[in-house]
Design a protein around this motif. Structure first.
Motif, mmCIF file in Angstrom:
data_model
loop_
_atom_site.group_PDB
_atom_site.id
_atom_site.type_symbol
_atom_site.label_atom_id
_atom_site.label_comp_id
_atom_site.label_asym_id
_atom_site.label_seq_id
_atom_site.Cartn_x
_atom_site.Cartn_y
_atom_site.Cartn_z
ATOM 1 N N ARG A 32 34.998 -19.513 -14.481
ATOM 2 C CA ARG A 32 34.570 -19.040 -15.801
ATOM 3 C C ARG A 32 33.122 -18.572 -15.819
ATOM 4 O O ARG A 32 32.804 -17.524 -16.381
ATOM 5 C CB ARG A 32 34.774 -20.160 -16.809
ATOM 6 C CG ARG A 32 34.554 -19.748 -18.215
ATOM 7 C CD ARG A 32 34.858 -20.914 -19.124
ATOM 8 N NE ARG A 32 35.036 -20.430 -20.474
ATOM 9 C CZ ARG A 32 35.314 -21.199 -21.475
ATOM 10 N NH1 ARG A 32 35.466 -22.493 -21.279
ATOM 11 N NH2 ARG A 32 35.455 -20.701 -22.664
ATOM 12 N N ARG A 36 31.906 -14.783 -16.688
ATOM 13 C CA ARG A 36 31.000 -14.524 -17.814
ATOM 14 C C ARG A 36 29.766 -13.752 -17.368
ATOM 15 O O ARG A 36 29.324 -12.826 -18.042
ATOM 16 C CB ARG A 36 30.580 -15.832 -18.474
ATOM 17 C CG ARG A 36 31.576 -16.341 -19.434
ATOM 18 C CD ARG A 36 31.001 -17.475 -20.224
ATOM 19 N NE ARG A 36 31.961 -17.909 -21.210
ATOM 20 C CZ ARG A 36 31.822 -18.985 -21.927
ATOM 21 N NH1 ARG A 36 30.768 -19.758 -21.776
ATOM 22 N NH2 ARG A 36 32.739 -19.307 -22.814
ATOM 23 N N ARG A 40 28.668 -9.995 -18.594
ATOM 24 C CA ARG A 40 27.373 -9.753 -19.259
ATOM 25 C C ARG A 40 26.526 -8.731 -18.521
ATOM 26 O O ARG A 40 25.883 -7.891 -19.138
ATOM 27 C CB ARG A 40 26.603 -11.063 -19.374
ATOM 28 C CG ARG A 40 27.141 -11.963 -20.428
ATOM 29 C CD ARG A 40 26.245 -13.145 -20.651
ATOM 30 N NE ARG A 40 26.846 -14.007 -21.650
ATOM 31 C CZ ARG A 40 26.900 -15.313 -21.553
ATOM 32 N NH1 ARG A 40 26.365 -15.923 -20.519
ATOM 33 N NH2 ARG A 40 27.465 -16.017 -22.494
#
Length: 178
Positions: A32, A36, A40
């Motif tokens: 995860r 992420r 981003r």
């Protein structure tokens, strides 16, 4: 003497019951943070490779050194914009697609592959004479646009088909009765 690979495989098999696959939700949870961070900062990759391309093109072409001829400056600008095509396309797709989705990830992978290829060509061009630089740039652009883009699109298409069939199989449906 111990067989370390065999012992490691035996330990790993003991964690999973026979015939059972690893839990995909657990694997997704473990990755995860990486996913992420990529979602981003992923759009920074095409921008980085575009800046590197402009820097190398400027170092080779030296458009603003000495007397400025508008014709040469225009040709240098057009050539540099042409070299930026793969990265501009990847960035446009990434900005318009769902962040972290299949299309977005395909554009990210394409920009990484095209950028790595371009960076290798750029490093090779800096060590050679400027006369052969245009041939290297054009050949890299052809590979980036004509070879890599369709390959990435085809792989994304196949991944979509496999994931859709896996999802339908898990729900007990098939392609005929969605």
């Amino acid at each position: 003497m111990l067989d370390v690979a065999g012992a490691d495989g035996a330990d790993r098999r003991a964690e999973w019951p026979a015939g059972r696959r690893p839990d995909l939700a657990e694997a997704a949870h473990q990755t995860r943070a990486l996913r992420r961070a990529l979602s981003r900062f992923g759009a920074a990759f095409p921008v980085f490779f575009a800046v590197v391309t402009i820097a190398v093109s400027s170092a080779i072409g030296q458009p603003l050194r000495g007397s400025v001829d508008l014709g040469e400056l225009g040709l240098w600008t057009l050539g540099t914009l042409l070299l930026l095509t793969p990265f501009a396309a990847a960035l446009a797709v990434m900005l318009n697609a769902r962040r972290g989705g299949l299309v977005w990830r395909t554009a990210l992978i394409y920009s990484l592959l095209a950028g790595t290829l371009g960076l290798c060509v750029d490093l090779g061009v800096l060590g050679t004479d400027p006369q052969s630089a245009s041939l290297s740039f054009v050949s890299a652009l052809v590979v980036q646009v004509i070879v890599l883009a369709p390959v990435c699109a085809a792989v994304a298409f196949l991944v979509r088909i496999v994931s859709e069939s896996t999802r339908l199989r898990a729900t007990g449906k098939n392609f005929d009765n969605r």
